[in-house]
Scaffold this active site. Sequence first.
Site, PDB file in Angstrom:
ATOM      1  N   HIS A 138       0.810  -1.212   0.000  1.00 17.49           N
ATOM      2  CA  HIS A 138       0.000   0.000   0.000  1.00 17.49           C
ATOM      3  C   HIS A 138       0.850   1.272   0.000  1.00 17.49           C
ATOM      4  CE1 HIS A 138      -4.101   1.238  -0.054  1.00 17.49           C
ATOM      5  NE2 HIS A 138      -4.548   0.179   0.574  1.00 17.49           N
ATOM      6  N   ALA A 139       2.123   1.178   0.305  1.00 15.46           N
ATOM      7  CA  ALA A 139       2.992   2.358   0.235  1.00 15.46           C
ATOM      8  C   ALA A 139       3.245   2.771  -1.204  1.00 15.46           C
ATOM      9  CB  ALA A 139       4.319   2.081   0.935  1.00 15.46           C
TER      10      ALA A 139
END
Length: 457
Positions: A138-139
Amino acid sequence: MERVPINPMDAAWLYVEKEQAPAHFGPLIFMSCPEGDEGFVQRLVAEWRKSLTFAPPFNYRLAKGLIPRWEITPNDQLDMEYHLRHSALPAPGGEAELGIMVSRLHSHKLDRKKPLWQCYVIEGIGGGRFAIYLKLHHAQMDGMAASMLMAKCFSTDPDARNMPAPWTIGLKSSPEKLAAAKLKKQTAASQVSAWARLSNIRRALSTLGKEAYLNANSSLFAPYQGPKSVLNGRISPHRRYATQRFELAQLKRIADKAGVKINDVFLAVTGAALRRYLSEQNVLPKKSLVGQIPVSIRPAGDDAIGNALSFVYATLGTDLDDPLARLKAVSQSTESAKSLQSTLTVDAIEAYTSIVLAPYITETILGLGGYLRPASNLVISNVMGPRQRMYFNGARIEHIYGPSVLFHGQALNITMSSYADEINIGYTACRDSLPSMQRIAVYSGEAMNELEEALGL
């Protein structure tokens, strides 16, 4: 090696990730082999193993140092034995067995010494089907960016061939995104003063405080208004994954008859399923559960790396027994949240979101999640996928699901992915916190039928 900066919102996903709470997500894609082509999957894997050109973010690795940055990994330094895995379900396989395998695969963190992705090609589902589980961090992207990546990889033409692997396509690189964002902000600054934007944010926060926290009868919800529940304790690293599927037309009929949005129907059905599940365990809170709902603020056509999300909070009506009363409460809640954010520009929404989420992000980074009152009881996402049936080298894309992220203090995530004429719902849960979690998926189907009956459909 060339290094690429990470903006604060994306970097937060690296800080909040814990050993028991990895920060990766799907997609999980069901596919059917071209008719009569028994060797399709083996050839696909063989071709992908030879696809050794990597586009951002598939060649981004976390650089060493105190300040988070990506470094671009040369193509010849990526280990395809790690990134691409070929598996098969024990015979006779099926969707239940696939759920068990994905639960296990989803439990393990991605190695930060390598680019943050893995691709699993899984055979043996039955009926000439196989699955692709693409594990992403998700980064580096949010659900909408992942959906746009899939749309770039697939085709509406069943006869299209020689289609490349996802990692050779990738997303727009961060430098391009940062340059575009800088130009956008400069343009916005010339049109709207910083003071005006700050004034908008102040008014929004003031309205949120007065309505959500001070007005007991308000339909506007905010962080830390949900009750403490079994969904909000400490979690283990072990996951359980379940799925449910509906026809889009079914939700549209309900939404049209009730005068609400399709997402309201989804939320109300979820509330009904959770009410029944928690009631059976005698742990249903008297106050309604509150969902945190990600809202994409990504401009149309923007397929850049990173996250472009805001969040709203809405009741799920788990304190209400009547399905129509629950649907009405959910609809009023989501409309109030949308009305609040409609007064803000995109830049103001980004700043507003950072302010509202700051306490939750701080407690998660400090490892306090599950000990304190929850910011929300669960995250419920709605990701828009391709609106037409898609194919990959002749293989038909059947369904698209989204195994997602859990944190301490949040033992359940529900993600709805729309695709063509259907709605695919994935339930990601902490295995130890929610026994027999699959019942929530089953109860969601029964709640949908109950809502139809209540509306006379």
